[in-house]
Write a protein that holds these residues in place. Structure first.
Motif, PDB file in Angstrom:
ATOM      1  N   ASP A  43       1.366   9.831  -7.564  1.00  0.00           N
ATOM      2  CA  ASP A  43       1.417  11.039  -8.402  1.00  0.00           C
ATOM      3  C   ASP A  43       2.835  11.360  -8.842  1.00  0.00           C
ATOM      4  O   ASP A  43       3.043  12.040  -9.854  1.00  0.00           O
ATOM      5  N   GLU A  44       3.826  10.892  -8.075  1.00  0.00           N
ATOM      6  CA  GLU A  44       5.216  11.157  -8.415  1.00  0.00           C
ATOM      7  C   GLU A  44       5.804  10.067  -9.306  1.00  0.00           C
ATOM      8  O   GLU A  44       6.773  10.302 -10.030  1.00  0.00           O
ATOM      9  N   LEU A  67       1.447   3.502  -3.082  1.00  0.00           N
ATOM     10  CA  LEU A  67       0.292   4.214  -3.636  1.00  0.00           C
ATOM     11  C   LEU A  67       0.243   5.669  -3.189  1.00  0.00           C
ATOM     12  O   LEU A  67      -0.348   6.517  -3.871  1.00  0.00           O
ATOM     13  N   PHE A  68       0.877   5.973  -2.052  1.00  0.00           N
ATOM     14  CA  PHE A  68       0.874   7.344  -1.562  1.00  0.00           C
ATOM     15  C   PHE A  68       1.785   8.246  -2.397  1.00  0.00           C
ATOM     16  O   PHE A  68       1.701   9.472  -2.310  1.00  0.00           O
ATOM     17  N   THR A  69       2.652   7.644  -3.191  1.00  0.00           N
ATOM     18  CA  THR A  69       3.546   8.423  -4.049  1.00  0.00           C
ATOM     19  C   THR A  69       3.208   8.227  -5.520  1.00  0.00           C
ATOM     20  O   THR A  69       4.034   8.498  -6.386  1.00  0.00           O
ATOM     21  N   ILE A 113       0.802  -1.219   0.000  1.00  0.00           N
ATOM     22  CA  ILE A 113       0.000   0.000   0.000  1.00  0.00           C
ATOM     23  C   ILE A 113       0.840   1.277   0.000  1.00  0.00           C
ATOM     24  O   ILE A 113       0.481   2.270  -0.637  1.00  0.00           O
ATOM     25  N   ALA A 114       1.976   1.274   0.692  1.00  0.00           N
ATOM     26  CA  ALA A 114       2.793   2.481   0.829  1.00  0.00           C
ATOM     27  C   ALA A 114       3.128   3.148  -0.510  1.00  0.00           C
ATOM     28  O   ALA A 114       3.035   4.383  -0.628  1.00  0.00           O
TER      29      ALA A 114
END
Length: 243
Positions: free
Chosen positions: A38-39, A34-36, A31-32
């Motif tokens: 956009d980058e 997915l927080f980036t 999951i982690a």
């Protein structure tokens, strides 16, 4: 260590807690990133969506299990890039639901097959693969020419895709059935609407060589001919790397 396992397995609470800890670690690793997102996902301002006909062809591609033998993911390995073209980018599959990435290579990777062969070649290959590739082990799909494409519910399919982020407009949804017919019949009154809604780069022609009706062969060939052509992001990235 065996004694530790024995004690842990005898303690229901301890065993449950251990499962939770291990599952949490695995979940965090997945999951982690997915927080980036956009980058890590590239930008593609020129990215266009599948037309109703191409989307129907993709559905047939999945229905017939084509993805089981053909991947659509060119890796960064030199031999793959030299054989198939620029490596695949995540942005190229942003409108794919489900996405068809993988590494299965019973047949060649199809990520960049769009425009590589003519419509006539694709039709002949689907009729009987051995006619154009003598060593092919691919089964024939002759019946696709006989099957009239079901188009009356394409608007609902586009609407469903819009719910998961594909930017179909209301006009695209409302005209889906007519656009599927117009794309495979360039001389019809509906062809101009396809260009208006999906852009000048859209392929509009009788893909199976027989205008007048829309077949499943039209849809599948239309889909194959657009693979790798929805955006130029991969080509631009490849040129930037070489420079």
């Amino acid at each position: 260590m065996p004694n530790f396992h024995r004690k842990l397995e005898r303690s229901a609470i301890g065993f449950v807690l251990a499962i939770i800890v291990v599952s949490s670690i695995g979940g965090f690793v997945e999951i982690a990133p997915l927080f980036t997102i956009d980058e890590t996902v590239e930008k593609a301002p020129d990215m266009r969506v599948y037309t109703p006909l191409e989307l129907a062809g993709r559905n047939i591609y999945i229905r017939e299990g084509c993805y089981a033998c053909h991947s659509q993911m060119i890796r960064t390995l030199r031999d793959e890039v030299e054989r198939y073209g620029p490596y695949s980018l995540a942005v190229e599959s942003q409108y794919d639901h489900p996405m068809l990435w993988g590494s299965k290579r019973t047949g060649p990777d199809l990520a960049r097959v769009g425009g590589k062969y003519s419509d006539a070649w694709q039709v002949a290959h689907l009729r009987n693969p051995r006619d154009v590739v003598p060593v092919s082990v691919m089964p024939a799909y002759r019946w696709l020419e006989d099957n009239t494409l079901r188009t009356e519910d394409l608007g609902l399919h586009l609407k469903a895709m819009s719910r998961v982020g594909v930017p179909y407009t209301q006009a695209m949804i409302d005209n889906a059935t007519n656009d599927a017919y117009g794309q495979a019949n360039p001389d019809s009154n509906y062809a101009a609407g396809v260009t208006e809604r999906y852009g000048e780069a859209t392929n509009i022609r009788a893909f199976d060589g027989e205008p007048g009706r829309v077949t499943e062969m039209d849809a599948l060939v239309a889909y194959l001919q657009v693979l790798g052509k929805l955006t130029n992001a991969a080509t631009a990235a490849n040129v930037a790397i070489k420079e």
